[in-house]
Write an enzyme that holds these catalytic residues in place. Structure first.
Site, PDB file in Angstrom:
ATOM      1  N   GLU A  37       1.008  -1.129  -0.195  1.00  0.00           N
ATOM      2  CA  GLU A  37       0.134   0.451   0.013  1.00  0.00           C
ATOM      3  C   GLU A  37       1.055   1.160  -0.513  1.00  0.00           C
ATOM      4  O   GLU A  37       1.856   1.102   0.324  1.00  0.00           O
ATOM      5  CB  GLU A  37      -0.802   0.149   1.630  1.00  0.00           C
ATOM      6  N   ARG A 263       5.099 -12.610   9.829  1.00  0.00           N
ATOM      7  CA  ARG A 263       5.814 -11.048   9.524  1.00  0.00           C
ATOM      8  C   ARG A 263       6.662 -11.553  10.138  1.00  0.00           C
ATOM      9  O   ARG A 263       7.330 -12.034  11.263  1.00  0.00           O
ATOM     10  CB  ARG A 263       4.868  -9.884  10.572  1.00  0.00           C
ATOM     11  N   LYS A 273       4.625   0.867   8.662  1.00  0.00           N
ATOM     12  CA  LYS A 273       4.815   2.405   8.026  1.00  0.00           C
ATOM     13  C   LYS A 273       4.232   3.399   9.278  1.00  0.00           C
ATOM     14  O   LYS A 273       4.562   4.627   8.854  1.00  0.00           O
ATOM     15  CB  LYS A 273       3.636   1.674   7.197  1.00  0.00           C
TER      16      LYS A 273
HETATM   17  P1  ATP Z   1       2.375  -1.823   7.599  1.00  0.00           P
HETATM   18  O1  ATP Z   1       2.054  -2.576   8.590  1.00  0.00           O
HETATM   19  O2  ATP Z   1       4.225  -1.419   7.460  1.00  0.00           O
HETATM   20  O3  ATP Z   1       1.906  -0.409   6.563  1.00  0.00           O
HETATM   21  P2  ATP Z   1       1.224  -3.750   6.377  1.00  0.00           P
HETATM   22  O4  ATP Z   1       1.351  -5.442   6.172  1.00  0.00           O
HETATM   23  O5  ATP Z   1      -0.115  -2.835   6.121  1.00  0.00           O
HETATM   24  O6  ATP Z   1       2.775  -2.860   6.545  1.00  0.00           O
HETATM   25  P3  ATP Z   1       1.752  -3.765   2.870  1.00  0.00           P
HETATM   26  O7  ATP Z   1       1.999  -2.930   1.625  1.00  0.00           O
HETATM   27  O8  ATP Z   1       0.180  -4.249   2.719  1.00  0.00           O
HETATM   28  O9  ATP Z   1       2.549  -2.945   4.338  1.00  0.00           O
HETATM   29  O10 ATP Z   1       2.629  -4.497   2.404  1.00  0.00           O
HETATM   30  C1  ATP Z   1       2.755  -4.996   1.808  1.00  0.00           C
HETATM   31  C2  ATP Z   1       2.744  -6.610   2.067  1.00  0.00           C
HETATM   32  O11 ATP Z   1       4.433  -6.559   2.057  1.00  0.00           O
HETATM   33  C3  ATP Z   1       1.682  -7.589   2.512  1.00  0.00           C
HETATM   34  O12 ATP Z   1       2.017  -8.774   1.805  1.00  0.00           O
HETATM   35  C4  ATP Z   1       2.292  -7.575   4.353  1.00  0.00           C
HETATM   36  O13 ATP Z   1       1.875  -9.162   4.163  1.00  0.00           O
HETATM   37  C5  ATP Z   1       4.278  -7.663   4.070  1.00  0.00           C
HETATM   38  N1  ATP Z   1       4.688  -7.686   5.054  1.00  0.00           N
HETATM   39  C6  ATP Z   1       4.046  -5.965   5.741  1.00  0.00           C
HETATM   40  N2  ATP Z   1       4.640  -6.352   6.772  1.00  0.00           N
HETATM   41  C7  ATP Z   1       6.174  -7.145   6.649  1.00  0.00           C
HETATM   42  C8  ATP Z   1       6.865  -7.449   7.670  1.00  0.00           C
HETATM   43  N3  ATP Z   1       7.012  -6.750   8.972  1.00  0.00           N
HETATM   44  N4  ATP Z   1       7.036  -9.011   7.534  1.00  0.00           N
HETATM   45  C9  ATP Z   1       6.787  -9.705   6.148  1.00  0.00           C
HETATM   46  N5  ATP Z   1       5.655  -9.289   5.688  1.00  0.00           N
HETATM   47  C10 ATP Z   1       5.476  -7.436   5.464  1.00  0.00           C
HETATM   48 MG    MG Z   2      -1.411  -2.619   5.099  1.00  0.00          MG
END
Ligand code: ATP
Ligand code: MG
Length: 559
Positions: A37, A263, A273
């Protein structure tokens, strides 16, 4: 990167794929996607997902798409899109075809929403957000049907059309899937699939004022792209039944499947993020790519290489059990890479003058040192020896402790790659602070040990004039607590380490580094690994300390 680079130990996802391939599913194809995202910069957790998704595609000769999951226009921006594209490429991966956007599918998703209404499987609900929450029930109580749940297909079609035309205010109504308000899985209790947002979108402009939910977007986008294995993190496990419900109830062109893994969590930092954005917005760090940040761009600026991050992701593996990885593992990965690949140099970080009294002013002797002790192919470097030198302030002790291996009054040490010198005089300023040492060099000690005495040890040094001015930035952990997120009472902000940055503005590096390019990395002998920062100017190089030579931090903690 080539396929061979990506032959990795089998993880449980690969075992699933092996079995799918044995059964001839998906026409033998493996298509994955990385779906960020664009609401912030990528962090080390995303690197794990990137390595898994792109690495899996490479391993099976398949493809991996880069798709922006852009259904929240208010929180997203082009800056984030650009940074994510650049970070994925920097990590060494290339996606199949163009960069994709969920917003590319808004027309199709809108048609599918109408399809669900026509099938009697979606309705426009006019409950307020607050009422909707009340009707939803809880983990222990089933939900209640909304009084609007049984609107006719015609009425729903008309209301949804009016939603699209901007006839309602935000929150006045929403389109919900009609599934089961009594489901034990709250995600299945008539989830909202379209909501009103009078917001400009960075891709679709002002075309839409209704936006699909994450759940209504993700699986269908996977299906449209022919993704076979949709790999996400464990918090989406409870969404999987909904993912499958949409795939089963819509005329989608393919049948993707969702798989979840744990994760990555790293100690002494946060990987979210949203939280990283707080740090940036508050000025706790200097931007998303501050070298203290666990963002990919921060790690890059700190001096991490793409290979070290990929190796780290291999080391930690892919499982379904959540845990916390020690920051020391990430540091070990970069240390290993740079030990083999970074040329050596000398840099005096906190200088003290050392005058060689028996070296005439203006005279220069050039020493030749290997660029790397174990790799002759890296060539040699030339280091000037002059009358006015600089050594590290902490390499001199007026009253040396026992077993002191450095300089002290009357004692001799070898200057790395050069002569043995003996300290003869300590000079102080009016405040009594030591400002200079005077020493003489022993001409018989070039490349040879003295026979009648034993020098204390070897220290690094540079010529005072024939050297390069630098600022060295040394970093400590961003947080003082191993799990800054883990305290329910206290917010992670309270654990920000106020001493995570130390500046050394008067450092001097050996002359050969004069034209060192931004992002070039060196081992400063006896100090650690350092990387040239983009803040460098003609007058002054700026170096970020990537990591020390050994894990000195772990030692301090265990004392
Ligand atoms: P954040 O909470 O940091 O915004 P998110 O999961 O909302 O993380 P996205 O941009 O939606 O962020 O994530 C893109 C991909 O990266 C998704 O498939 C997510 O599952 C993966 N991802 C995000 N954070 C992690 C993590 N700490 N470890 C492994 N994969 C991750
Ligand atoms: Mg997200």
């Amino acid at each position: 990167m080539t396929k061979n680079d990506s032959i990795k130990p089998n993880n449980f996802i690969h075992q699933i794929i092996d079995e799918d391939l044995r059964q001839g599913l998906n026409g033998g194809q493996v298509i994955t996607r990385f779906p960020p995202e664009p609401n912030g910069y990528l962090h080390i957790g995303h690197a794990k997902s990137i390595c898994l998704n792109f690495g899996t595609a490479l391993k099976y000769g398949g493809e991996c798409n880069l798709r922006f999951d852009d259904t929240n226009p208010e929180k997203e921006s082009q800056e984030y899109i650009d940074s994510i594209i650049s970070d994925v490429r920097w990590l060494g991966f290339e996606w199949a075809g163009e960069v994709r956007y969920s917003s590319d599918y808004f027309d199709q998703l809108h048609e599918w929403a109408i399809y669900l209404i026509e099938q009697g499987k979606a309705y426009v609900d006019s409950l307020s957000a607050h009422e909707m929450r009340e009707y939803r029930g809880s983990l222990t109580e089933p939900g209640k049907n909304s009084p609007y749940r049984d609107r006719s297909v015609e009425e729903n079609l008309e209301l949804f059309q009016r939603m699209k035309e901007g006839k309602f205010a935000e929150g006045e109504c929403a389109l919900r899937a009609k599934i089961d308000m009594a489901s034990p899985n709250i995600n299945m209790r008539d989830p909202v699939i379209y909501r009103i947002r009078h917001a400009h979108h960075h891709q679709s402009g002002d075309k839409w004022c209704i936006y699909p939910s994450y759940d209504f977007t993700h699986g269908q986008s996977d299906a449209l792209e022919g993704v076979t294995h949709s790999i996400c993190t464990l918090e989406f496990e409870d969404h999987r039944p909904l993912y499958e419900w949409f795939i089963a109830n819509l005329p989608v062109p393919a049948q993707p499947k969702q798989y979840e893994f744990a994760r990555l969590n790293l100690n002494y930092t946060v990987t979210s993020k949203r939280k990283l954005k707080f740090l940036v917005d508050e000025g706790a760090v200097n931007g998303w790519n501050d070298p203290r940040m666990p963002t990919i761009s921060g790690l890059r600026r700190r001096g991490y290489t793409p290979a070290s991050i990929r190796n780290f992701c291999d080391m930690i593996g892919v499982t379904r059990s959540n845990g916390v990885v020690d920051m020391g593992m990430l540091e070990a990965a970069i240390r290993e890479d740079l030990d083999s690949n970074a040329p050596r140099a000398m840099c005096v970080i906190d200088p003290l003058k050392l005058t060689i009294t028996n070296m005439p002013e203006g005279e220069v002797e050039w020493f030749e040192l290997p660029a790397h002790p174990k790799d002759e192919a890296m060539g040699v470097r030339k280091v000037p020896f002059t009358r006015n030198l600089l050594i590290e302030r902490e390499d001199f002790a007026e009253v040396p402790p026992k077993k002191w291996k450095r300089l002290a009054p009357g004692e001799a040490v070898r200057l790395r790659g050069g002569y043995v010198v003996r300290c003869e005089e300590v000079i102080r300023d009016a405040q009594g602070e030591i400002v200079e040492l005077q020493a003489s060099f022993d001409p018989a000690t070039k490349g040879a040990n003295p026979t009648d005495y034993k020098p204390n040890g070897v220290i690094h040094w540079v010529s005072a004039e024939q050297s390069v001015a630098c600022e060295v930035r040394a970093y400590d952990r961003l947080f003082t607590e191993a799990n800054p997120d883990g305290d329910k009472e206290r917010d992670f902000h309270q654990f920000i380490n106020p001493e995570s940055l130390t500046l050394f503005p008067h450092a001097r590096a050996e002359i050969g580094l004069k034209h060192a390019a931004v992002e070039s990395r060196y081992q400063f002998e006896r100090q650690g690994y350092f990387c040239v920062d983009p803040d460098s100017t003609e007058e002054q190089l700026v170096f970020n300390k990537t990591v020390g030579l050994r894990d000195s931090w772990a030692k301090i903690q265990s004392k």
